[in-house]
Design an enzyme around this catalytic site. Structure first.
Site, PDB file in Angstrom:
ATOM      1  N   THR A  54       0.817  -1.218   0.000  1.00 43.65           N
ATOM      2  CA  THR A  54       0.000   0.000   0.000  1.00 43.65           C
ATOM      3  C   THR A  54       0.857   1.279   0.000  1.00 43.65           C
TER       4      THR A  54
ATOM      5  N   PRO B 119       0.401   5.883  -0.171  1.00 45.00           N
ATOM      6  CA  PRO B 119      -0.596   6.931   0.082  1.00 45.00           C
ATOM      7  C   PRO B 119      -1.591   7.071  -1.071  1.00 45.00           C
TER       8      PRO B 119
ATOM      9  N   PHE C 288       0.810   2.463   5.992  1.00 42.35           N
ATOM     10  CA  PHE C 288       0.048   1.463   6.763  1.00 42.35           C
ATOM     11  C   PHE C 288       0.748   0.112   6.798  1.00 42.35           C
ATOM     12  N   ILE C 289       2.038   0.089   6.990  1.00 43.15           N
ATOM     13  CA  ILE C 289       2.726  -1.187   6.938  1.00 43.15           C
ATOM     14  C   ILE C 289       2.813  -1.821   8.329  1.00 43.15           C
TER      15      ILE C 289
ATOM     16  N   ARG D 273     -26.030 -10.940  34.052  1.00 41.03           N
ATOM     17  CA  ARG D 273     -26.714  -9.667  34.300  1.00 41.03           C
ATOM     18  C   ARG D 273     -28.213  -9.878  34.545  1.00 41.03           C
TER      19      ARG D 273
ATOM     20  N   HIS E 149     -24.343  -5.927  26.326  1.00 39.56           N
ATOM     21  CA  HIS E 149     -23.666  -5.443  27.528  1.00 39.56           C
ATOM     22  C   HIS E 149     -24.246  -4.127  28.047  1.00 39.56           C
TER      23      HIS E 149
ATOM     24  N   GLU F   2      -6.077  -5.894   3.878  1.00 35.61           N
ATOM     25  CA  GLU F   2      -5.941  -7.002   2.919  1.00 35.61           C
ATOM     26  C   GLU F   2      -7.111  -7.014   1.931  1.00 35.61           C
TER      27      GLU F   2
HETATM   28  C1  FAD Z   1      -4.134   9.023   8.505  1.00 34.92           C
HETATM   29  C2  FAD Z   1      -3.194   9.813   7.642  1.00 34.92           C
HETATM   30  C3  FAD Z   1      -3.395  11.180   7.481  1.00 34.92           C
HETATM   31  C4  FAD Z   1      -2.523  11.954   6.699  1.00 34.92           C
HETATM   32  N1  FAD Z   1      -2.702  13.302   6.590  1.00 34.92           N
HETATM   33  C5  FAD Z   1      -1.762  14.055   5.946  1.00 34.92           C
HETATM   34  C6  FAD Z   1      -1.836  15.483   5.913  1.00 34.92           C
HETATM   35  O1  FAD Z   1      -2.742  16.103   6.462  1.00 34.92           O
HETATM   36  N2  FAD Z   1      -0.843  16.163   5.273  1.00 34.92           N
HETATM   37  C7  FAD Z   1       0.205  15.521   4.677  1.00 34.92           C
HETATM   38  O2  FAD Z   1       1.082  16.200   4.121  1.00 34.92           O
HETATM   39  N3  FAD Z   1       0.279  14.197   4.685  1.00 34.92           N
HETATM   40  C8  FAD Z   1      -0.667  13.447   5.320  1.00 34.92           C
HETATM   41  N4  FAD Z   1      -0.525  12.091   5.372  1.00 34.92           N
HETATM   42  C9  FAD Z   1       0.743  11.498   4.913  1.00 34.92           C
HETATM   43  C10 FAD Z   1       0.838  11.330   3.425  1.00 34.92           C
HETATM   44  O3  FAD Z   1       0.253  10.105   3.055  1.00 34.92           O
HETATM   45  C11 FAD Z   1       2.326  11.304   3.012  1.00 34.92           C
HETATM   46  O4  FAD Z   1       2.967  10.279   3.716  1.00 34.92           O
HETATM   47  C12 FAD Z   1       3.060  12.610   3.277  1.00 34.92           C
HETATM   48  O5  FAD Z   1       2.357  13.700   2.717  1.00 34.92           O
HETATM   49  C13 FAD Z   1       4.441  12.535   2.673  1.00 34.92           C
HETATM   50  O6  FAD Z   1       5.175  13.662   3.027  1.00 34.92           O
HETATM   51  P1  FAD Z   1       6.385  14.185   2.137  1.00 34.92           P
HETATM   52  O7  FAD Z   1       5.892  14.508   0.784  1.00 34.92           O
HETATM   53  O8  FAD Z   1       7.047  15.250   2.923  1.00 34.92           O
HETATM   54  O9  FAD Z   1       7.384  12.938   2.137  1.00 34.92           O
HETATM   55  P2  FAD Z   1       7.769  11.923   0.977  1.00 34.92           P
HETATM   56  O10 FAD Z   1       6.556  11.316   0.389  1.00 34.92           O
HETATM   57  O11 FAD Z   1       8.773  11.000   1.574  1.00 34.92           O
HETATM   58  O12 FAD Z   1       8.417  12.807  -0.142  1.00 34.92           O
HETATM   59  C14 FAD Z   1       9.645  13.470  -0.037  1.00 34.92           C
HETATM   60  C15 FAD Z   1       9.937  14.071  -1.383  1.00 34.92           C
HETATM   61  O13 FAD Z   1      11.106  14.878  -1.290  1.00 34.92           O
HETATM   62  C16 FAD Z   1      11.853  14.743  -2.489  1.00 34.92           C
HETATM   63  N5  FAD Z   1      13.229  15.121  -2.183  1.00 34.92           N
HETATM   64  C17 FAD Z   1      14.123  14.476  -1.399  1.00 34.92           C
HETATM   65  N6  FAD Z   1      15.272  15.166  -1.288  1.00 34.92           N
HETATM   66  C18 FAD Z   1      15.099  16.307  -2.034  1.00 34.92           C
HETATM   67  C19 FAD Z   1      15.930  17.426  -2.318  1.00 34.92           C
HETATM   68  N7  FAD Z   1      17.166  17.545  -1.810  1.00 34.92           N
HETATM   69  N8  FAD Z   1      15.450  18.388  -3.152  1.00 34.92           N
HETATM   70  C20 FAD Z   1      14.200  18.279  -3.671  1.00 34.92           C
HETATM   71  N9  FAD Z   1      13.378  17.240  -3.431  1.00 34.92           N
HETATM   72  C21 FAD Z   1      13.810  16.273  -2.599  1.00 34.92           C
HETATM   73  C22 FAD Z   1      11.656  13.307  -2.902  1.00 34.92           C
HETATM   74  O14 FAD Z   1      11.852  13.151  -4.308  1.00 34.92           O
HETATM   75  C23 FAD Z   1      10.199  13.050  -2.484  1.00 34.92           C
HETATM   76  O15 FAD Z   1       9.306  13.272  -3.553  1.00 34.92           O
HETATM   77  C24 FAD Z   1      -1.434  11.323   6.079  1.00 34.92           C
HETATM   78  C25 FAD Z   1      -1.261   9.940   6.213  1.00 34.92           C
HETATM   79  C26 FAD Z   1      -2.120   9.189   7.006  1.00 34.92           C
HETATM   80  C27 FAD Z   1      -1.881   7.729   7.148  1.00 34.92           C
HETATM   81  C1  FAD Z   2      -3.957  -1.242  10.498  1.00 33.26           C
HETATM   82  C2  FAD Z   2      -3.624  -1.441   9.047  1.00 33.26           C
HETATM   83  C3  FAD Z   2      -2.640  -2.329   8.683  1.00 33.26           C
HETATM   84  C4  FAD Z   2      -2.301  -2.510   7.334  1.00 33.26           C
HETATM   85  N1  FAD Z   2      -1.265  -3.330   7.010  1.00 33.26           N
HETATM   86  C5  FAD Z   2      -0.820  -3.348   5.729  1.00 33.26           C
HETATM   87  C6  FAD Z   2       0.383  -4.042   5.379  1.00 33.26           C
HETATM   88  O1  FAD Z   2       1.020  -4.674   6.223  1.00 33.26           O
HETATM   89  N2  FAD Z   2       0.836  -3.986   4.116  1.00 33.26           N
HETATM   90  C7  FAD Z   2       0.167  -3.284   3.147  1.00 33.26           C
HETATM   91  O2  FAD Z   2       0.634  -3.272   2.010  1.00 33.26           O
HETATM   92  N3  FAD Z   2      -0.985  -2.616   3.428  1.00 33.26           N
HETATM   93  C8  FAD Z   2      -1.482  -2.631   4.703  1.00 33.26           C
HETATM   94  N4  FAD Z   2      -2.618  -1.926   5.011  1.00 33.26           N
HETATM   95  C9  FAD Z   2      -3.302  -1.155   3.963  1.00 33.26           C
HETATM   96  C10 FAD Z   2      -4.656  -1.713   3.611  1.00 33.26           C
HETATM   97  O3  FAD Z   2      -4.510  -2.889   2.890  1.00 33.26           O
HETATM   98  C11 FAD Z   2      -5.410  -0.616   2.827  1.00 33.26           C
HETATM   99  O4  FAD Z   2      -5.758   0.381   3.763  1.00 33.26           O
HETATM  100  C12 FAD Z   2      -6.621  -1.148   2.134  1.00 33.26           C
HETATM  101  O5  FAD Z   2      -6.254  -1.987   1.083  1.00 33.26           O
HETATM  102  C13 FAD Z   2      -7.541  -0.044   1.587  1.00 33.26           C
HETATM  103  O6  FAD Z   2      -6.844   0.929   0.865  1.00 33.26           O
HETATM  104  P1  FAD Z   2      -7.074   2.477   1.198  1.00 33.26           P
HETATM  105  O7  FAD Z   2      -6.955   2.609   2.678  1.00 33.26           O
HETATM  106  O8  FAD Z   2      -6.148   3.250   0.353  1.00 33.26           O
HETATM  107  O9  FAD Z   2      -8.584   2.782   0.808  1.00 33.26           O
HETATM  108  P2  FAD Z   2      -9.128   3.216  -0.633  1.00 33.26           P
HETATM  109  O10 FAD Z   2      -8.602   2.305  -1.674  1.00 33.26           O
HETATM  110  O11 FAD Z   2      -8.887   4.664  -0.795  1.00 33.26           O
HETATM  111  O12 FAD Z   2     -10.674   2.946  -0.466  1.00 33.26           O
HETATM  112  C14 FAD Z   2     -11.577   3.846   0.204  1.00 33.26           C
HETATM  113  C15 FAD Z   2     -12.994   3.266   0.111  1.00 33.26           C
HETATM  114  O13 FAD Z   2     -13.412   3.227  -1.257  1.00 33.26           O
HETATM  115  C16 FAD Z   2     -13.787   1.928  -1.617  1.00 33.26           C
HETATM  116  N5  FAD Z   2     -13.416   1.665  -3.004  1.00 33.26           N
HETATM  117  C17 FAD Z   2     -12.206   1.855  -3.607  1.00 33.26           C
HETATM  118  N6  FAD Z   2     -12.270   1.485  -4.884  1.00 33.26           N
HETATM  119  C18 FAD Z   2     -13.538   1.048  -5.111  1.00 33.26           C
HETATM  120  C19 FAD Z   2     -14.226   0.534  -6.254  1.00 33.26           C
HETATM  121  N7  FAD Z   2     -13.597   0.359  -7.415  1.00 33.26           N
HETATM  122  N8  FAD Z   2     -15.537   0.210  -6.123  1.00 33.26           N
HETATM  123  C20 FAD Z   2     -16.168   0.352  -4.930  1.00 33.26           C
HETATM  124  N9  FAD Z   2     -15.569   0.832  -3.822  1.00 33.26           N
HETATM  125  C21 FAD Z   2     -14.269   1.173  -3.914  1.00 33.26           C
HETATM  126  C22 FAD Z   2     -13.049   1.015  -0.643  1.00 33.26           C
HETATM  127  O14 FAD Z   2     -13.703  -0.219  -0.507  1.00 33.26           O
HETATM  128  C23 FAD Z   2     -13.099   1.825   0.624  1.00 33.26           C
HETATM  129  O15 FAD Z   2     -14.345   1.630   1.261  1.00 33.26           O
HETATM  130  C24 FAD Z   2      -2.992  -1.781   6.349  1.00 33.26           C
HETATM  131  C25 FAD Z   2      -3.989  -0.898   6.727  1.00 33.26           C
HETATM  132  C26 FAD Z   2      -4.291  -0.692   8.056  1.00 33.26           C
HETATM  133  C27 FAD Z   2      -5.325   0.327   8.407  1.00 33.26           C
END
Ligand code: FAD
Ligand code: FAD
Lengths: 337, 377
Positions: free
Chosen positions: B124, B126, B154-155, B266, B336, B361
């Site tokens: 998985t 983002p 989410f690993i 209960r 409960h 999964e």
């Molecule tokens: C529940 C949940 C909520 C989230 N909410 C948010 C949110 O509100 N906001 C948010 O931002 N994210 C959010 N995320 C996280 C999001 O999915 C990404 O993980 C996050 O945005 C990645 O941050 P990043 O781009 O800084 O890091 P990365 O994805 O690691 O990207 C770093 C980038 O920097 C570049 N880079 C590296 N070195 C250099 C350099 N010297 N010069 C130029 N470029 C460089 C790389 O090429 C890369 O593209 C959320 C995730 C979860 C699970």
């Molecule tokens: C605690 C936790 C542990 C995890 N561990 C792992 C791990 O070890 N390794 C790993 O690789 N991943 C892991 N995952 C990731 C997990 O497999 C993903 O969160 C999951 O597959 C769903 O992807 P998403 O969260 O991006 O949701 P999305 O794909 O964004 O889906 C959002 C909603 O839209 C629905 N949806 C999406 N596409 C369609 C469609 N075509 N038709 C109808 N409905 C649709 C989905 O069913 C869901 O209800 C983990 C997640 C969690 C929360």
């Protein structure tokens, strides 16, 4: 509103907002815009300046191209108060009858403008982003975003004078400086007593700018994991200072503990819509994009040409941000002289 | 299904283990946000984390039915421990077992079975969840190494893992056929983890981002061939789904057990809750659903053991078990009353834990897509 004889009103005024004896940057923008409008209307561009020991600032205004600076120099006017400033400017309007009055949409400007408008019984358009003279009747067309920017409303004030606008800082072109320009200083005929002012300013506290107001910022300089360490934000701060911008961040940088959560932009952070959003070392995960893709202009700096951030960027630079950002800073320096 | 003697013995043993080792600390484990090393070692020692791995690689060499029994019994007492178990037993073991070279099996699989190493599975991203084909993590061959860049989200186990199996794009433009699988040592330069996610349930499993920045993975650590990444992932999830279905079944049974117990204790209106017909019917309803799930799941395990294709069946198991776990946990908490809403009673945790079953999964919707896909092809 009562009927006015609008033909008696002439010339354009700008409110020369000063704080701690310094003109606010927006004043230079108002003068720049005001001069353009004055030229079209073939009238004078004047300014009204209130404060204490304001002589230096009058010279500055003239150098920017103001023809007459109406002044009120008094210890009670040193700091802004709604009562004091409203009284004096309203009286000046009655006496000199300007046709157009421009005020910067700062916190002070937004407080002052409605009070004056109400007192002199005229229309006010808040937070304008565009001003034009209607060639047909010479009235000013004031455009401002409404409903969160989804609607651009153009507003005219047909029957009352002056036509008043507050103008959003950062939108209008700045006036150029020319120290050879000549102008007049016209002290206003005013009287002010302590009892006229119901608020008393005890102390002005300058915050360390630590309160992040991402929502109001025109420029946001955001950094992500690409900054490599918390020190990376120091570089972004230099750029932010040049642009009077605010620092934003991705969640990854917050998770690393490099910066406080209050800076986080995105789904679980703040949603922003600045004029310009700089994404430096941010990959552009969908959770980040959700918080900033409505920005007017997005500039992305990332070394990975396939980074998803480029799909929303208006301008993309593929490169190392530690090389690119300093260059932007030095270019800004040379443009601004 | 009618258990063979060996399965009955196994069930008895795991049940005892779960009661003695897993249940007593479930609440504490959740508070700490981690599973103790001691428990991890025991899980490995009894081969609960390697039921289907052949003995030659240090596994139990048992069948899929045994795997389901283990998952059900452990998850009945603690869903987090269930997740930890299935991550090792299928997500990490199965790709190594099915696609690894002999050398890779010796080096990585045997360390999983012995408990020396903890593994993670990184698919998985983002931007790529249900649509796992939208991968952006890339791997470029430079000399003797693949250089990996990207971010997995989410690993499970990432913060505590010794290595991870990671899917990355090796050839852009070829879609899922351009992806490959890699074994990435977590202590390689450029590998890091994000913050431990603050989750609703299964709070004792550690889940975080896995970040790779110019990580040099030796060429020989590619799993299978270039271009096989997606195939490996999908094959892995097929088996993984049986494990998660069994976990969900255990969660449902755990909730059921709590409901039965509480309803007998209960007293209201002068009688135990279990004397009210509405409560009885609720319990009957819950029990029936659970038994239907169990029947389908054990049948699917037998099919897998017999070498039949179970793509549709495993999706049905995962879908149904997850939904039933949520329904049963809801009703069990309802039985409960107010006490069910308080953390002092285990049903509160079980209710929260159940929620992930229909998401990870492959969400329930993805399972429905798989089922319909098989049905309508
Ligand atoms: C529940 C949940 C909520 C989230 N909410 C948010 C949110 O509100 N906001 C948010 O931002 N994210 C959010 N995320 C996280 C999001 O999915 C990404 O993980 C996050 O945005 C990645 O941050 P990043 O781009 O800084 O890091 P990365 O994805 O690691 O990207 C770093 C980038 O920097 C570049 N880079 C590296 N070195 C250099 C350099 N010297 N010069 C130029 N470029 C460089 C790389 O090429 C890369 O593209 C959320 C995730 C979860 C699970
Ligand atoms: C605690 C936790 C542990 C995890 N561990 C792992 C791990 O070890 N390794 C790993 O690789 N991943 C892991 N995952 C990731 C997990 O497999 C993903 O969160 C999951 O597959 C769903 O992807 P998403 O969260 O991006 O949701 P999305 O794909 O964004 O889906 C959002 C909603 O839209 C629905 N949806 C999406 N596409 C369609 C469609 N075509 N038709 C109808 N409905 C649709 C989905 O069913 C869901 O209800 C983990 C997640 C969690 C929360």
């Amino acid at each position: 509103m009562g009927k006015q004889d609008i033909n008696k009103y002439k010339n354009i005024w700008v409110f020369a907002e000063q704080r701690h004896g310094k003109l606010m940057p927006v004043v230079v923008e108002l003068v720049g815009e005001g001069r353009k409008l004055a030229k079209e209307r073939n009238v004078e561009l004047n300014a009204v300046l209130l404060g204490e020991n304001i002589e230096e600032m009058t010279k500055e205004l003239i150098a920017y191209g103001v023809q007459n600076v109406y002044t009120a120099d008094h210890e009670l006017l040193k700091n802004y108060t709604t009562d004091g400033y409203t009284k004096i400017i309203s009286e000046a309007i009655h006496e000199y009858k300007p046709e157009i009055m421009l005020i910067g949409a700062t916190h002070i400007g937004r407080d002052l403008a409605p009070r004056i408008a109400s007192r002199v019984d005229t229309g006010l358009t808040a937070d304008c982003t565009k001003l034009e003279i209607d060639p047909e009747d010479g009235k000013i067309k004031q455009t401002r975003p409404a409903f969160g920017g989804n609607i651009m409303a153009t507003i005219v004030c047909p029957e009352n004078r002056p036509q008043m606008s507050t103008v959003r800082p950062g939108v209008m072109d700045k006036a150029d400086v020319d120290n050879s320009r000549k102008g007049n200083i016209v002290p206003l005929n005013f009287s002010i007593k302590k009892e006229d002012i119901r608020t008393e300013v005890l102390e002005i506290v300058k915050s360390d700018k630590e309160i992040v107001s991402l929502i109001d910022a025109n420029f946001i300089i955001s950094g992500g994991l690409g900054l490599q360490s918390p020190d990376g934000f120091d570089l972004l701060k230099q750029l932010a200072e040049k642009l009077d911008g605010v620092i934003g961040s991705s969640r990854a940088a917050v998770d690393k503990g490099w910066i406080d959560h209050s800076h986080q932009v995105g789904q679980t952070g703040v949603t922003v819509k600045p004029n310009i959003y700089f994404a430096c070392g941010i990959s552009g995960a969908i959770q980040h994009l959700a918080g900033m893709n409505q920005s007017d202009i997005i500039i992305a700096i990332n070394k990975d040409p396939n980074a998803p951030i480029f799909s929303v960027a208006d301008y993309g630079i593929v490169g190392d941000l530690f090389e690119v950002v300093p260059q932007i800073i030095s270019q800004l320096d040379s443009v601004r002289g | 299904m009618i258990f063979k003697k060996e399965h009955l013995l196994l069930q008895k043993a795991v049940r005892k283990f779960a009661e003695e080792e897993v249940q007593p600390y479930a609440a504490e484990r959740e508070k700490e946000g981690a599973i103790s090393r001691d428990l991890m070692e025991k899980l490995a020692k009894y081969k609960y984390t390697s039921p289907i791995v052949p003995k030659e690689y240090g596994g139990a060499g048992a069948d899929y039915t045994s795997y389901v029994i283990i998952m059900e019994e452990i998850s009945k007492k603690c869903a987090s421990t269930g997740t930890f178990t299935t991550a090792a037993a299928s997500l990490v073991s199965s790709p190594l077992l099915n696609f690894g070279t002999e050398e890779q099996k010796q080096k990585y699989l045997t360390r999983i079975t012995s408990g020396e190493a903890i593994g993670a599975f990184g698919l998985t991203e983002p931007g790529a969840g249900s649509d796992a084909s939208g991968q952006t993590t890339n791997a470029v061959l430079v000399g003797d190494n693949y250089v990996l860049n990207g971010r997995k989200t989410f690993i499970t186990n990432a913060p505590i893992a010794d290595f991870a199996i990671v899917i990355a794009v090796t050839e852009r433009g070829k879609g899922v056929k351009g992806t490959s699988a890699f074994i990435v040592d977590m202590n390689l330069e450029g590998v890091s983890c994000g913050a431990h996610e603050d989750k609703m349930g299964i709070r004792a499993t550690e889940t975080s981002d896995l970040i790779m920045e110019n990580v040099k993975v030796p060429k020989e650590n590619i799993l299978g061939k270039e271009g096989q990444g997606f195939k490996i992932a999908m094959h892995t999830l097929d088996t993984g789904r049986i494990g998660v279905a069994a976990q969900a079944l255990g969660v449902a049974q755990g909730a059921m057990d709590e409901a039965v117990k509480y309803s007998k204790e209960r007293v209201q209106f002068g009688k135990s809750l279990s004397k009210f017909q509405d409560i009885q019917f609720k319990l009957a309803n819950m029990e029936t659903k659970i038994c239907a799930v169990r029947a389908l799941l054990y049948k699917t395990a037998e099919m897998k053991e017999a070498g039949m294709s179970i793509t549709k069946e495993s999706a049905m198991c995962k879908y149904m078990a997850a939904e039933v776990a949520n329904e049963v946990a809801y009703d069990a908490l309802q039985i409960h009353g107010g006490y069910g809403f308080i953390k002092d009673y285990p049903i509160e945790r079980i209710y929260r834990d159940a929620r992930i079953m229909s998401i990870y999964e492959g969400t329930s919707q993805v399972q429905q897509m798989v089922i319909a896909g098989s049905l309508l092809k």
